[in-house]
Design an enzyme around this catalytic site. Structure first.
Site, PDB file in Angstrom:
ATOM      1  N   PRO A   9       0.786  -1.227   0.000  1.00 35.70           N
ATOM      2  CA  PRO A   9       0.000   0.000   0.000  1.00 35.70           C
ATOM      3  C   PRO A   9       0.823   1.285   0.000  1.00 35.70           C
ATOM      4  O   PRO A   9       1.856   1.358   0.654  1.00 35.70           O
ATOM      5  CB  PRO A   9      -0.828  -0.101   1.292  1.00 35.70           C
ATOM      6  CG  PRO A   9      -0.139  -1.121   2.119  1.00 35.70           C
ATOM      7  CD  PRO A   9       0.512  -2.071   1.173  1.00 35.70           C
ATOM      8  N   ASN A  10       0.321   2.229  -0.760  1.00 35.71           N
ATOM      9  CA  ASN A  10       0.872   3.593  -0.883  1.00 35.71           C
ATOM     10  C   ASN A  10       2.171   3.665  -1.684  1.00 35.71           C
ATOM     11  O   ASN A  10       2.656   4.752  -1.979  1.00 35.71           O
ATOM     12  CB  ASN A  10       1.063   4.241   0.509  1.00 35.71           C
ATOM     13  CG  ASN A  10      -0.248   4.321   1.260  1.00 35.71           C
ATOM     14  OD1 ASN A  10      -1.226   4.833   0.716  1.00 35.71           O
ATOM     15  ND2 ASN A  10      -0.303   3.796   2.460  1.00 35.71           N
ATOM     16  N   ARG A  17       5.061  10.856  -2.899  1.00 34.52           N
ATOM     17  CA  ARG A  17       4.724  10.686  -1.488  1.00 34.52           C
ATOM     18  C   ARG A  17       5.945  10.969  -0.600  1.00 34.52           C
ATOM     19  O   ARG A  17       6.994  10.369  -0.801  1.00 34.52           O
ATOM     20  CB  ARG A  17       4.315   9.217  -1.322  1.00 34.52           C
ATOM     21  CG  ARG A  17       4.217   8.749   0.072  1.00 34.52           C
ATOM     22  CD  ARG A  17       4.214   7.221   0.125  1.00 34.52           C
ATOM     23  NE  ARG A  17       3.935   6.798   1.478  1.00 34.52           N
ATOM     24  CZ  ARG A  17       4.202   5.605   1.963  1.00 34.52           C
ATOM     25  NH1 ARG A  17       4.749   4.690   1.186  1.00 34.52           N
ATOM     26  NH2 ARG A  17       3.922   5.309   3.196  1.00 34.52           N
ATOM     27  N   TYR A  22      11.149   9.008   0.911  1.00 33.20           N
ATOM     28  CA  TYR A  22      11.119   7.940  -0.103  1.00 33.20           C
ATOM     29  C   TYR A  22      11.740   8.332  -1.451  1.00 33.20           C
ATOM     30  O   TYR A  22      11.805   7.485  -2.345  1.00 33.20           O
ATOM     31  CB  TYR A  22       9.669   7.479  -0.314  1.00 33.20           C
ATOM     32  CG  TYR A  22       9.039   6.895   0.928  1.00 33.20           C
ATOM     33  CD1 TYR A  22       9.531   5.714   1.481  1.00 33.20           C
ATOM     34  CD2 TYR A  22       7.973   7.530   1.562  1.00 33.20           C
ATOM     35  CE1 TYR A  22       8.965   5.180   2.638  1.00 33.20           C
ATOM     36  CE2 TYR A  22       7.391   6.998   2.718  1.00 33.20           C
ATOM     37  CZ  TYR A  22       7.902   5.820   3.244  1.00 33.20           C
ATOM     38  OH  TYR A  22       7.347   5.293   4.381  1.00 33.20           O
ATOM     39  N   ASN A  71       8.010  -5.472  -0.541  1.00 38.68           N
ATOM     40  CA  ASN A  71       7.903  -4.320   0.346  1.00 38.68           C
ATOM     41  C   ASN A  71       6.417  -4.226   0.649  1.00 38.68           C
ATOM     42  O   ASN A  71       5.638  -3.725  -0.160  1.00 38.68           O
ATOM     43  CB  ASN A  71       8.417  -3.054  -0.331  1.00 38.68           C
ATOM     44  CG  ASN A  71       8.360  -1.857   0.620  1.00 38.68           C
ATOM     45  OD1 ASN A  71       7.720  -1.910   1.666  1.00 38.68           O
ATOM     46  ND2 ASN A  71       9.021  -0.771   0.232  1.00 38.68           N
ATOM     47  N   ALA A  74       2.907  -0.579   4.969  1.00 35.05           N
ATOM     48  CA  ALA A  74       2.420  -0.602   6.355  1.00 35.05           C
ATOM     49  C   ALA A  74       1.869  -1.971   6.759  1.00 35.05           C
ATOM     50  O   ALA A  74       1.797  -2.282   7.954  1.00 35.05           O
ATOM     51  CB  ALA A  74       1.365   0.478   6.543  1.00 35.05           C
ATOM     52  N   GLU A  95      12.546  -9.379   2.210  1.00 33.23           N
ATOM     53  CA  GLU A  95      11.767  -8.190   2.592  1.00 33.23           C
ATOM     54  C   GLU A  95      12.617  -6.938   2.362  1.00 33.23           C
ATOM     55  O   GLU A  95      13.798  -6.924   2.718  1.00 33.23           O
ATOM     56  CB  GLU A  95      11.429  -8.327   4.087  1.00 33.23           C
ATOM     57  CG  GLU A  95      10.669  -7.165   4.680  1.00 33.23           C
ATOM     58  CD  GLU A  95      10.413  -7.369   6.191  1.00 33.23           C
ATOM     59  OE1 GLU A  95      10.739  -8.443   6.743  1.00 33.23           O
ATOM     60  OE2 GLU A  95       9.889  -6.423   6.801  1.00 33.23           O
ATOM     61  N   HIS A  97      12.622  -2.548   2.652  1.00 30.85           N
ATOM     62  CA  HIS A  97      12.025  -1.244   2.984  1.00 30.85           C
ATOM     63  C   HIS A  97      12.950  -0.158   2.477  1.00 30.85           C
ATOM     64  O   HIS A  97      14.166  -0.243   2.665  1.00 30.85           O
ATOM     65  CB  HIS A  97      11.813  -1.101   4.494  1.00 30.85           C
ATOM     66  CG  HIS A  97      10.882  -2.131   5.014  1.00 30.85           C
ATOM     67  ND1 HIS A  97       9.530  -2.054   4.797  1.00 30.85           N
ATOM     68  CD2 HIS A  97      11.111  -3.297   5.668  1.00 30.85           C
ATOM     69  CE1 HIS A  97       8.957  -3.130   5.321  1.00 30.85           C
ATOM     70  NE2 HIS A  97       9.894  -3.903   5.835  1.00 30.85           N
ATOM     71  N   ARG A 104      12.776   5.225  12.531  1.00 31.97           N
ATOM     72  CA  ARG A 104      11.502   5.948  12.444  1.00 31.97           C
ATOM     73  C   ARG A 104      10.613   5.628  13.655  1.00 31.97           C
ATOM     74  O   ARG A 104      11.115   5.166  14.669  1.00 31.97           O
ATOM     75  CB  ARG A 104      10.832   5.601  11.105  1.00 31.97           C
ATOM     76  CG  ARG A 104      11.717   5.997   9.909  1.00 31.97           C
ATOM     77  CD  ARG A 104      11.040   5.707   8.602  1.00 31.97           C
ATOM     78  NE  ARG A 104       9.834   6.494   8.440  1.00 31.97           N
ATOM     79  CZ  ARG A 104       8.894   6.257   7.502  1.00 31.97           C
ATOM     80  NH1 ARG A 104       9.062   5.254   6.660  1.00 31.97           N
ATOM     81  NH2 ARG A 104       7.822   7.013   7.415  1.00 31.97           N
TER      82      ARG A 104
HETATM   83  C1  DQA Z   1       8.110   1.238   4.003  1.00 30.93           C
HETATM   84  C2  DQA Z   1       8.136   1.476   5.522  1.00 30.93           C
HETATM   85  C3  DQA Z   1       6.768   1.265   6.130  1.00 30.93           C
HETATM   86  O1  DQA Z   1       6.812   1.505   7.525  1.00 30.93           O
HETATM   87  C4  DQA Z   1       5.769   2.227   5.514  1.00 30.93           C
HETATM   88  O2  DQA Z   1       4.480   1.994   6.035  1.00 30.93           O
HETATM   89  C5  DQA Z   1       5.787   2.188   4.029  1.00 30.93           C
HETATM   90  C6  DQA Z   1       7.052   2.088   3.333  1.00 30.93           C
HETATM   91  C7  DQA Z   1       9.468   1.544   3.335  1.00 30.93           C
HETATM   92  O3  DQA Z   1       9.655   1.118   2.201  1.00 30.93           O
HETATM   93  O4  DQA Z   1      10.297   2.245   3.928  1.00 30.93           O
HETATM   94  O5  DQA Z   1       4.744   2.303   3.390  1.00 30.93           O
HETATM   95  O6  DQA Z   1       7.825  -0.130   3.778  1.00 30.93           O
END
Ligand code: DQA
Length: 143
Positions: A9-10, A17, A22, A71, A74, A95, A97, A104
């Site tokens: 998501p996102n 964003r 990011y 990835n 959240a 995984e 990020h 954070r």
């Molecule tokens: C993320 C880190 C997560 O905590 C966050 O909710 C994201 C992006 C990252 O790529 O740093 O959406 O996965």
């Protein structure tokens, strides 16, 4: 080698964003450079904001692909269902990020999926995806 990248998501908003966290590159732009850098690999990319769709994709590729890079956004911090999906497949999962989740908010310090993954890259920016690809290449070469 067939490798699947899954973004949660996102992450469709990458480039727009929270650019201070990011960066300003969209994943689609980055994916084009990745395909050129790793031209020997068959790379697939999927993004969804919907937990069940991410799980369906994990099931779809998880018995035939050589690796998955996820990835989960959240959902990383909340999803027992994605944890179980990764635990239920044969394909190894790395995984990733983009940000350093440990630098954070505290709610980002816990991942529900790492225990079912080979390992985690966090804080290397988009380059984390390339590091994960390199892991699969090296692992394959060592076999
Ligand atoms: C993320 C880190 C997560 O905590 C966050 O909710 C994201 C992006 C990252 O790529 O740093 O959406 O996965």
């Amino acid at each position: 080698m067939k490798l699947q990248i899954i973004n949660g998501p996102n992450l469709n908003l990458l480039g727009k964003r929270e650019t201070s966290i990011y960066g300003s590159t969209s994943f689609e732009e980055f994916f084009e450079t990745l395909k050129k850098r790793f031209s020997s690999l068959e790379l697939h990319y999927y993004q969804s904001n919907v937990e069940g769709e991410i799980i369906n994709k994990i099931h779809e590729v998880g018995f035939s692909f050589d690796g998955i890079i996820i990835n989960a956004g959240a959902y990383t911090h909340t999803s027992i269902a994605i944890h179980d999906a990764i635990g239920g497949i044969k394909t190894p999962v790395v995984e990733v990020h983009i940000s350093n989740v440990y630098a954070r908010e505290e709610f980002r310090h816990k991942s529900l999926i790492t225990s079912k993954c080979v390992g985690m890259m966090t804080g290397f920016g988009m380059e984390g995806y390339a590091l994960a690809l390199t892991y699969f290449i090296n692992k394959n070469a060592a076999q």
